[in-house]
Motif scaffolding. Structure first.
Motif, PDB file in Angstrom:
ATOM      1  N   GLY A 278       0.800  -1.225   0.000  1.00 38.41           N
ATOM      2  CA  GLY A 278       0.000   0.000   0.000  1.00 38.41           C
ATOM      3  C   GLY A 278       0.822   1.259   0.000  1.00 38.41           C
ATOM      4  N   GLY A 279       2.150   1.130  -0.047  1.00 38.45           N
ATOM      5  CA  GLY A 279       3.025   2.292  -0.040  1.00 38.45           C
ATOM      6  C   GLY A 279       3.039   3.037  -1.355  1.00 38.45           C
ATOM      7  N   LEU A 280       3.834   4.103  -1.398  1.00 32.16           N
ATOM      8  CA  LEU A 280       3.929   4.941  -2.589  1.00 32.16           C
ATOM      9  C   LEU A 280       5.057   4.450  -3.493  1.00 32.16           C
ATOM     10  CD1 LEU A 280       3.595   8.405  -0.796  1.00 32.16           C
ATOM     11  CD2 LEU A 280       1.811   7.186  -2.071  1.00 32.16           C
ATOM     12  N   PRO A 281       4.886   4.539  -4.809  1.00 33.19           N
ATOM     13  CA  PRO A 281       5.930   4.087  -5.735  1.00 33.19           C
ATOM     14  C   PRO A 281       7.183   4.949  -5.653  1.00 33.19           C
ATOM     15  CG  PRO A 281       4.166   5.188  -6.928  1.00 33.19           C
ATOM     16  CD  PRO A 281       3.687   5.029  -5.514  1.00 33.19           C
ATOM     17  N   ILE A 282       8.326   4.373  -6.011  1.00 35.50           N
ATOM     18  CA  ILE A 282       9.608   5.078  -5.915  1.00 35.50           C
ATOM     19  C   ILE A 282       9.607   6.345  -6.760  1.00 35.50           C
ATOM     20  CG2 ILE A 282      10.651   3.790  -7.807  1.00 35.50           C
ATOM     21  CD1 ILE A 282      12.402   4.951  -4.544  1.00 35.50           C
ATOM     22  N   GLU A 283       8.805   6.369  -7.815  1.00 34.59           N
ATOM     23  CA  GLU A 283       8.752   7.546  -8.679  1.00 34.59           C
ATOM     24  C   GLU A 283       8.312   8.801  -7.926  1.00 34.59           C
ATOM     25  OE1 GLU A 283       8.798   3.981 -11.110  1.00 34.59           O
ATOM     26  OE2 GLU A 283       7.466   4.592  -9.454  1.00 34.59           O
ATOM     27  N   VAL A 284       7.475   8.631  -6.901  1.00 34.37           N
ATOM     28  CA  VAL A 284       7.049   9.779  -6.093  1.00 34.37           C
ATOM     29  C   VAL A 284       8.252  10.432  -5.431  1.00 34.37           C
ATOM     30  CG1 VAL A 284       5.751  10.486  -4.046  1.00 34.37           C
ATOM     31  CG2 VAL A 284       4.732   8.884  -5.694  1.00 34.37           C
ATOM     32  N   PHE A 285       9.114   9.630  -4.867  1.00 32.17           N
ATOM     33  CA  PHE A 285      10.269  10.153  -4.141  1.00 32.17           C
ATOM     34  C   PHE A 285      11.367  10.614  -5.095  1.00 32.17           C
ATOM     35  CE2 PHE A 285       8.057   6.946  -1.605  1.00 32.17           C
ATOM     36  CZ  PHE A 285       7.555   7.793  -0.631  1.00 32.17           C
ATOM     37  N   ASP A 286      11.457   9.974  -6.249  1.00 33.36           N
ATOM     38  CA  ASP A 286      12.373  10.469  -7.281  1.00 33.36           C
ATOM     39  C   ASP A 286      11.949  11.861  -7.731  1.00 33.36           C
ATOM     40  OD1 ASP A 286      13.876   8.160  -7.226  1.00 33.36           O
ATOM     41  OD2 ASP A 286      12.882   7.253  -8.963  1.00 33.36           O
ATOM     42  N   GLY A 287      10.634  12.088  -7.804  1.00 37.56           N
ATOM     43  CA  GLY A 287      10.130  13.403  -8.169  1.00 37.56           C
ATOM     44  C   GLY A 287      10.463  14.452  -7.125  1.00 37.56           C
ATOM     45  N   LEU A 288      10.399  14.078  -5.846  1.00 34.66           N
ATOM     46  CA  LEU A 288      10.785  15.009  -4.780  1.00 34.66           C
ATOM     47  C   LEU A 288      12.257  15.380  -4.900  1.00 34.66           C
ATOM     48  CD1 LEU A 288       9.008  13.452  -1.651  1.00 34.66           C
ATOM     49  CD2 LEU A 288       8.218  15.347  -3.078  1.00 34.66           C
ATOM     50  N   ARG A 289      13.096  14.378  -5.167  1.00 36.52           N
ATOM     51  CA  ARG A 289      14.532  14.640  -5.316  1.00 36.52           C
ATOM     52  C   ARG A 289      14.796  15.549  -6.506  1.00 36.52           C
ATOM     53  NH1 ARG A 289      15.281   9.409  -2.578  1.00 36.52           N
ATOM     54  NH2 ARG A 289      14.236   8.359  -4.300  1.00 36.52           N
ATOM     55  N   ALA A 290      14.111  15.313  -7.596  1.00 41.56           N
ATOM     56  CA  ALA A 290      14.309  16.126  -8.797  1.00 41.56           C
ATOM     57  C   ALA A 290      13.885  17.569  -8.549  1.00 41.56           C
ATOM     58  CB  ALA A 290      13.531  15.532  -9.969  1.00 41.56           C
ATOM     59  N   GLY A 291      12.743  17.755  -7.888  1.00 46.89           N
ATOM     60  CA  GLY A 291      12.270  19.101  -7.609  1.00 46.89           C
ATOM     61  C   GLY A 291      13.183  19.847  -6.658  1.00 46.89           C
ATOM     62  N   LEU A 292      13.696  19.155  -5.656  1.00 46.06           N
ATOM     63  CA  LEU A 292      14.589  19.772  -4.696  1.00 46.06           C
ATOM     64  C   LEU A 292      15.908  20.175  -5.358  1.00 46.06           C
ATOM     65  CD1 LEU A 292      15.077  18.591  -1.056  1.00 46.06           C
ATOM     66  CD2 LEU A 292      17.049  19.267  -2.410  1.00 46.06           C
ATOM     67  N   ALA A 293      16.442  19.297  -6.194  1.00 44.02           N
ATOM     68  CA  ALA A 293      17.729  19.573  -6.831  1.00 44.02           C
ATOM     69  C   ALA A 293      17.630  20.689  -7.869  1.00 44.02           C
ATOM     70  CB  ALA A 293      18.265  18.303  -7.488  1.00 44.02           C
ATOM     71  N   ALA A 294      16.482  20.780  -8.532  1.00 52.28           N
ATOM     72  CA  ALA A 294      16.329  21.754  -9.608  1.00 52.28           C
ATOM     73  C   ALA A 294      16.160  23.174  -9.077  1.00 52.28           C
ATOM     74  CB  ALA A 294      15.144  21.380 -10.479  1.00 52.28           C
ATOM     75  N   ASN A 295      15.340  23.334  -8.043  1.00 51.91           N
ATOM     76  CA  ASN A 295      15.055  24.676  -7.515  1.00 51.91           C
ATOM     77  C   ASN A 295      14.501  24.507  -6.108  1.00 51.91           C
ATOM     78  OD1 ASN A 295      14.144  27.251  -6.893  1.00 51.91           O
ATOM     79  ND2 ASN A 295      13.325  27.652  -8.937  1.00 51.91           N
ATOM     80  N   ARG A 296      15.401  24.365  -5.152  1.00 52.27           N
ATOM     81  CA  ARG A 296      14.981  24.064  -3.784  1.00 52.27           C
ATOM     82  C   ARG A 296      14.083  25.152  -3.216  1.00 52.27           C
ATOM     83  NH1 ARG A 296      18.359  23.554   1.765  1.00 52.27           N
ATOM     84  NH2 ARG A 296      19.456  25.336   0.869  1.00 52.27           N
ATOM     85  N   ALA A 297      14.391  26.406  -3.485  1.00 51.39           N
ATOM     86  CA  ALA A 297      13.609  27.508  -2.927  1.00 51.39           C
ATOM     87  C   ALA A 297      12.153  27.448  -3.398  1.00 51.39           C
ATOM     88  CB  ALA A 297      14.238  28.845  -3.303  1.00 51.39           C
TER      89      ALA A 297
END
Length: 237
Positions: free
Chosen positions: A97-116
């Motif tokens: 019932g957990g979330l797919p790894i793609e969700v967390f990959d998306g968080l990493r991508a968003g943080l790395a691209a423009n954290r602010a």
């Protein structure tokens, strides 16, 4: 913190390594180190009969600390997990019932691209439920969340995503024998309650579960009057 001080309690808090005012060390951004750091603070202050309260990733930290350090040392009286990440956020064979790894990959991508901008969007949207129709948006809360985030280390935040999403804490939960209060909102868009709070209460040996209808992930802020009262009742019981 002010609420519990006003009710006669000693209150201690710390900024997780790499976050807030803590040193921006290059490594150790995992649940085991988070717990060990909490243990170092507790040992330094010689805290006993403490009630450990953790929100979100901090809930994982509390579970890891209590199970691995606090109980063996006899320092913990009770624990509280609020909108917390255990047993594991990631979808696995054990927890489908957990979330797919793609969700967390998306968080990493968003943080790395423009954290602010990423921090601004999270706070203004799903974290406090400000993206829901009719929600009362609190700009001060958004600004403060962004301020706290930008004080920390980008590397700590990036690597912390793995810590809060991929750490299986089933054994930690099983080991916690002290009374544990589990609080979660059923409109939590960050840590879905059915795979978190509900499962925590099933795994913990001595748990009390309370689900708040319509409350968001950041309910400690948006509904402080209700949460504080419930926390105080549990601490006093």
């Amino acid at each position: 913190m002010l609420f519990f001080l006003a009710n006669g309690y000693r209150v201690v808090a710390h900024d997780r390594r790499g976050h807030g005012r803590s040193a921006q060390v290059s490594d150790g951004h995992d649940m085991a180190h988070y717990a060990a750091d909490a243990a170092a603070v507790v040992d330094h202050l010689d805290l006993r009969d403490a009630v450990h309260i953790g929100h979100s990733t901090g809930g994982g930290q509390v579970a890891a600390y209590v199970a691995r350090h606090g109980l063996p040392a006899g320092r913990v009286a009770k624990a509280v997990l609020v909108s917390a990440v255990p047993p594991i956020m990631l979808k696995t064979e054990r927890y489908p019932g957990g979330l797919p790894i793609e969700v967390f990959d998306g968080l990493r991508a968003g943080l790395a691209a423009n954290r602010a901008q990423f921090f601004r969007d999270v706070a203004a949207g799903p974290f406090y439920g400000f993206n829901r129709p009719g929600a009362k948006v609190d700009e001060g809360v958004i600004d403060n969340w962004w301020r706290q985030g930008m004080m920390g280390s980008a590397k700590a935040h990036y690597e912390g995503i793995k810590a809060f999403s991929e750490t299986d804490q089933t054994d930690d939960l099983k080991a916690i024998t002290v009374p544990t209060l589990v609080l979660h909102g059923d409109d939590d868009q960050i840590v879905p309650y059915k795979n978190a709070g509900v499962l925590q209460a099933e795994i913990l040996p001595n748990a009390t579960l309370k689900i708040y209808e319509g409350f968001p992930h950041g309910m400690l802020t948006t509904h402080a009057d209700i949460l504080n009262a419930d926390l105080l009742a549990f601490v006093k019981a």
